[in-house]
Design a protein around this motif. Structure first.
Motif, PDB file in Angstrom:
ATOM      1  N   ARG A  50       0.817  -1.214   0.000  1.00 19.43           N
ATOM      2  CA  ARG A  50       0.000   0.000   0.000  1.00 19.43           C
ATOM      3  C   ARG A  50       0.851   1.265   0.000  1.00 19.43           C
ATOM      4  NH1 ARG A  50      -4.752  -0.719  -1.947  1.00 19.43           N
ATOM      5  NH2 ARG A  50      -5.230   1.338  -1.091  1.00 19.43           N
ATOM      6  N   GLU A  51       2.137   1.143  -0.254  1.00 16.04           N
ATOM      7  CA  GLU A  51       3.021   2.311  -0.325  1.00 16.04           C
ATOM      8  C   GLU A  51       2.454   3.276  -1.366  1.00 16.04           C
ATOM      9  OE1 GLU A  51       6.058   5.023  -1.091  1.00 16.04           O
ATOM     10  OE2 GLU A  51       5.427   3.602  -2.614  1.00 16.04           O
ATOM     11  N   PRO A  52       2.262   4.564  -1.030  1.00 15.36           N
ATOM     12  CA  PRO A  52       1.512   5.480  -1.894  1.00 15.36           C
ATOM     13  C   PRO A  52       2.050   5.608  -3.306  1.00 15.36           C
ATOM     14  CG  PRO A  52       1.740   6.429   0.299  1.00 15.36           C
ATOM     15  CD  PRO A  52       2.582   5.200   0.281  1.00 15.36           C
ATOM     16  N   ARG A  53       3.374   5.619  -3.479  1.00 18.94           N
ATOM     17  CA  ARG A  53       3.900   5.766  -4.836  1.00 18.94           C
ATOM     18  C   ARG A  53       3.569   4.549  -5.689  1.00 18.94           C
ATOM     19  NH1 ARG A  53       9.926   6.389  -4.091  1.00 18.94           N
ATOM     20  NH2 ARG A  53       9.468   5.166  -2.226  1.00 18.94           N
ATOM     21  N   LEU A  54       3.640   3.353  -5.083  1.00 22.35           N
ATOM     22  CA  LEU A  54       3.282   2.145  -5.820  1.00 22.35           C
ATOM     23  C   LEU A  54       1.807   2.153  -6.188  1.00 22.35           C
ATOM     24  CD1 LEU A  54       4.400  -1.478  -5.208  1.00 22.35           C
ATOM     25  CD2 LEU A  54       1.966  -0.985  -5.372  1.00 22.35           C
ATOM     26  N   VAL A  55       0.955   2.521  -5.238  1.00 21.85           N
ATOM     27  CA  VAL A  55      -0.488   2.546  -5.504  1.00 21.85           C
ATOM     28  C   VAL A  55      -0.811   3.518  -6.633  1.00 21.85           C
ATOM     29  CG1 VAL A  55      -2.739   3.143  -4.537  1.00 21.85           C
ATOM     30  CG2 VAL A  55      -1.121   1.784  -3.189  1.00 21.85           C
ATOM     31  N   ALA A  56      -0.166   4.677  -6.638  1.00 22.14           N
ATOM     32  CA  ALA A  56      -0.419   5.656  -7.702  1.00 22.14           C
ATOM     33  C   ALA A  56      -0.029   5.091  -9.057  1.00 22.14           C
ATOM     34  CB  ALA A  56       0.349   6.950  -7.414  1.00 22.14           C
ATOM     35  N   ARG A  57       1.126   4.411  -9.134  1.00 20.53           N
ATOM     36  CA  ARG A  57       1.551   3.817 -10.398  1.00 20.53           C
ATOM     37  C   ARG A  57       0.590   2.719 -10.832  1.00 20.53           C
ATOM     38  NH1 ARG A  57       6.474   3.030  -7.817  1.00 20.53           N
ATOM     39  NH2 ARG A  57       6.447   0.808  -8.355  1.00 20.53           N
ATOM     40  N   ALA A  58       0.155   1.915  -9.857  1.00 18.48           N
ATOM     41  CA  ALA A  58      -0.740   0.808 -10.174  1.00 18.48           C
ATOM     42  C   ALA A  58      -2.074   1.300 -10.717  1.00 18.48           C
ATOM     43  CB  ALA A  58      -0.958  -0.053  -8.928  1.00 18.48           C
ATOM     44  N   ARG A  59      -2.630   2.320 -10.090  1.00 18.46           N
ATOM     45  CA  ARG A  59      -3.921   2.833 -10.536  1.00 18.46           C
ATOM     46  C   ARG A  59      -3.810   3.463 -11.916  1.00 18.46           C
ATOM     47  NH1 ARG A  59      -6.410   5.656  -5.005  1.00 18.46           N
ATOM     48  NH2 ARG A  59      -6.927   3.685  -3.936  1.00 18.46           N
ATOM     49  N   TYR A  60      -2.711   4.153 -12.172  1.00 18.38           N
ATOM     50  CA  TYR A  60      -2.519   4.753 -13.492  1.00 18.38           C
ATOM     51  C   TYR A  60      -2.422   3.669 -14.562  1.00 18.38           C
ATOM     52  CZ  TYR A  60      -0.528   7.451 -17.317  1.00 18.38           C
ATOM     53  OH  TYR A  60      -0.305   8.031 -18.545  1.00 18.38           O
ATOM     54  N   SER A  61      -1.635   2.642 -14.302  1.00 22.78           N
ATOM     55  CA  SER A  61      -1.465   1.575 -15.280  1.00 22.78           C
ATOM     56  C   SER A  61      -2.773   0.822 -15.516  1.00 22.78           C
ATOM     57  CB  SER A  61      -0.373   0.605 -14.820  1.00 22.78           C
ATOM     58  OG  SER A  61       0.891   1.245 -14.785  1.00 22.78           O
ATOM     59  N   ALA A  62      -3.538   0.613 -14.454  1.00 19.71           N
ATOM     60  CA  ALA A  62      -4.823  -0.060 -14.619  1.00 19.71           C
ATOM     61  C   ALA A  62      -5.776   0.773 -15.466  1.00 19.71           C
ATOM     62  CB  ALA A  62      -5.443  -0.361 -13.255  1.00 19.71           C
ATOM     63  N   PRO A 224      10.527  11.324 -11.897  1.00 13.94           N
ATOM     64  CA  PRO A 224       9.448  12.131 -12.477  1.00 13.94           C
ATOM     65  C   PRO A 224       8.247  11.269 -12.857  1.00 13.94           C
ATOM     66  CG  PRO A 224      11.568  12.636 -13.524  1.00 13.94           C
ATOM     67  CD  PRO A 224      11.769  11.407 -12.701  1.00 13.94           C
ATOM     68  N   TRP A 225       7.062  11.868 -12.763  1.00 10.49           N
ATOM     69  CA  TRP A 225       5.854  11.129 -13.083  1.00 10.49           C
ATOM     70  C   TRP A 225       5.824  10.689 -14.538  1.00 10.49           C
ATOM     71  CZ3 TRP A 225       2.382   8.449 -10.671  1.00 10.49           C
ATOM     72  CH2 TRP A 225       1.219   8.065 -11.347  1.00 10.49           C
ATOM     73  N   PHE A 226       6.470  11.451 -15.435  1.00 13.62           N
ATOM     74  CA  PHE A 226       6.421  11.064 -16.840  1.00 13.62           C
ATOM     75  C   PHE A 226       7.089   9.711 -17.082  1.00 13.62           C
ATOM     76  CE2 PHE A 226      10.251  13.914 -16.849  1.00 13.62           C
ATOM     77  CZ  PHE A 226      11.217  12.991 -17.246  1.00 13.62           C
ATOM     78  N   GLU A 227       7.924   9.255 -16.134  1.00 17.04           N
ATOM     79  CA  GLU A 227       8.501   7.925 -16.288  1.00 17.04           C
ATOM     80  C   GLU A 227       7.439   6.833 -16.117  1.00 17.04           C
ATOM     81  OE1 GLU A 227      11.184   7.196 -17.531  1.00 17.04           O
ATOM     82  OE2 GLU A 227      12.696   8.725 -17.094  1.00 17.04           O
ATOM     83  N   VAL A 228       6.400   7.105 -15.339  1.00 13.55           N
ATOM     84  CA  VAL A 228       5.284   6.169 -15.243  1.00 13.55           C
ATOM     85  C   VAL A 228       4.586   6.062 -16.601  1.00 13.55           C
ATOM     86  CG1 VAL A 228       3.083   5.669 -14.099  1.00 13.55           C
ATOM     87  CG2 VAL A 228       4.978   6.668 -12.794  1.00 13.55           C
ATOM     88  N   GLU A 229       4.370   7.206 -17.229  1.00 14.87           N
ATOM     89  CA  GLU A 229       3.732   7.215 -18.545  1.00 14.87           C
ATOM     90  C   GLU A 229       4.613   6.516 -19.578  1.00 14.87           C
ATOM     91  OE1 GLU A 229       3.392  11.399 -18.924  1.00 14.87           O
ATOM     92  OE2 GLU A 229       1.625  11.558 -17.621  1.00 14.87           O
ATOM     93  N   ASP A 230       5.923   6.793 -19.547  1.00 16.24           N
ATOM     94  CA  ASP A 230       6.837   6.127 -20.465  1.00 16.24           C
ATOM     95  C   ASP A 230       6.882   4.627 -20.192  1.00 16.24           C
ATOM     96  OD1 ASP A 230       7.453   8.476 -21.712  1.00 16.24           O
ATOM     97  OD2 ASP A 230       9.409   8.749 -20.766  1.00 16.24           O
ATOM     98  N   GLY A 231       6.794   4.256 -18.926  1.00 12.30           N
ATOM     99  CA  GLY A 231       6.780   2.839 -18.584  1.00 12.30           C
ATOM    100  C   GLY A 231       5.598   2.112 -19.181  1.00 12.30           C
ATOM    101  N   ASP A 232       4.437   2.752 -19.162  1.00 14.89           N
ATOM    102  CA  ASP A 232       3.262   2.116 -19.764  1.00 14.89           C
ATOM    103  C   ASP A 232       3.388   2.026 -21.275  1.00 14.89           C
ATOM    104  OD1 ASP A 232       1.939   1.455 -17.467  1.00 14.89           O
ATOM    105  OD2 ASP A 232       0.788   3.298 -17.355  1.00 14.89           O
ATOM    106  N   ARG A 233       4.050   3.004 -21.893  1.00 10.03           N
ATOM    107  CA  ARG A 233       4.306   2.898 -23.331  1.00 10.03           C
ATOM    108  C   ARG A 233       5.268   1.747 -23.629  1.00 10.03           C
ATOM    109  NH1 ARG A 233       3.522   8.619 -23.152  1.00 10.03           N
ATOM    110  NH2 ARG A 233       5.705   9.011 -22.574  1.00 10.03           N
ATOM    111  N   PHE A 234       6.255   1.565 -22.758  1.00 10.04           N
ATOM    112  CA  PHE A 234       7.185   0.434 -22.887  1.00 10.04           C
ATOM    113  C   PHE A 234       6.422  -0.885 -22.814  1.00 10.04           C
ATOM    114  CE2 PHE A 234       9.476  -2.740 -20.280  1.00 10.04           C
ATOM    115  CZ  PHE A 234      10.504  -3.073 -21.151  1.00 10.04           C
ATOM    116  N   PHE A 235       5.556  -1.013 -21.803  1.00 14.64           N
ATOM    117  CA  PHE A 235       4.791  -2.245 -21.682  1.00 14.64           C
ATOM    118  C   PHE A 235       3.811  -2.411 -22.842  1.00 14.64           C
ATOM    119  CE2 PHE A 235       5.918  -1.980 -17.056  1.00 14.64           C
ATOM    120  CZ  PHE A 235       6.638  -3.158 -17.013  1.00 14.64           C
ATOM    121  N   GLY A 236       3.306  -1.304 -23.341  1.00 16.26           N
ATOM    122  CA  GLY A 236       2.411  -1.379 -24.497  1.00 16.26           C
ATOM    123  C   GLY A 236       3.078  -1.996 -25.703  1.00 16.26           C
ATOM    124  N   ARG A 237       4.364  -1.755 -25.869  1.00 15.38           N
ATOM    125  CA  ARG A 237       5.091  -2.321 -27.012  1.00 15.38           C
ATOM    126  C   ARG A 237       5.285  -3.825 -26.866  1.00 15.38           C
ATOM    127  NH1 ARG A 237       8.119   2.428 -26.191  1.00 15.38           N
ATOM    128  NH2 ARG A 237       9.856   1.326 -25.198  1.00 15.38           N
TER     129      ARG A 237
END
Length: 240
Positions: A50-62, A224-237
């Motif tokens: 439930r660490e807040p940074r992990l939860v934020a990344r998880a919700r964004y990716s979902a 930076p938060w944009f790394e979360v967005e870039d990470g999802d683009r990476f997984f999208g590929r």
């Protein structure tokens, strides 16, 4: 796997707590009629799911269309810890504050954590892939030492994003040469807890021919938060 609670978030993501034997976890799934690819999201070195940074990344990716799962593996989060483990953690914090060598202490703490956590993550993966709302393929995001172990023993993981990597047990540094899946490696240039050159050496050691390094200025929690967005683009590929 037994679900113990659920709530529908504002963006349509369904968040559910579950237990699998002694393993507590959280699953986030998108609002979709189609089975979703899965990202296993692991915290570093004993932090809670439930660490807040992990939860934020998880919700964004979902919200971006992935199923995301996190667990508290043995010795992590609210799972029981021995008095010896607690003393080792205290010794590590003291040594880091004092600028003393920490390799031996770190090895004695994190090495056993990886050995205990990896089997529980694989058991959780078995249960998650049996759910109709999850279709694979599978990605991994987070704790580098655990991710290296899983990438070498779990063929169902097709791509991975690793964070930091300055302090990784010797066993996983050796295993890094066996990592052959696509890899995104995040490095905070001024990370006070992860020596930069060690992280760069680890990146060089990975055996995969498809690896990308993203380095940003700032300390350990300043990614930076944009790394979360870039990470999802990476997984999208690699997962979609």
């Amino acid at each position: 796997m037994q679900f113990t609670s659920e709530q529908r978030l504002d963006d349509g993501v369904l968040e559910r707590e579950f237990t699998l034997g002694e393993i507590p976890g959280t699953l986030w799934t998108p609002e979709s009629a189609e089975p979703a690819p899965l990202i296993l999201m692991a915290h570093n070195n004993g932090l809670p799911k439930r660490e807040p940074r992990l939860v934020a990344r998880a919700r964004y990716s979902a919200a971006c269309g992935y199923a995301v799962a996190s667990i508290d593996a043995a010795g992590c989060g609210d799972r029981p810890r021995s008095a010896a483990d607690e003393q080792t953690r205290a010794d590590l914090r003291r040594a880091m504050r004092a600028g003393e060598p920490v390799d031996e202490i770190f090895e004695s703490l994190v090495g056993p954590l990886v050995e205990k956590a990896a089997p529980e993550w694989r058991t959780t993966l078995d249960a998650l892939l049996a759910l109709p709302e999850i279709g694979g393929p599978v990605g991994y995001s987070g704790w580098t030492a655990l991710g290296i172990r899983l990438a070498t023993v779990e063929p169902r993981i097709k791509a991975a994003g690793f964070f930091a990597g300055g302090y990784v047990p010797h066993a996983q540094r050796e295993e890094a040469r066996q990592v052959t899946i696509p890899l995104l490696f995040l490095l905070q240039w001024d990370d006070e807890g992860n020596p930069r050159q060690r992280a760069l050496d680890l990146f060089d050691a990975f055996g995969t021919k498809e690896k990308t390094l993203h380095a940003n200025l700032g300390g350990h929690t300043g990614t930076p938060w944009f790394e979360v967005e870039d990470g999802d683009r990476f997984f999208g590929r690699h997962l979609k």
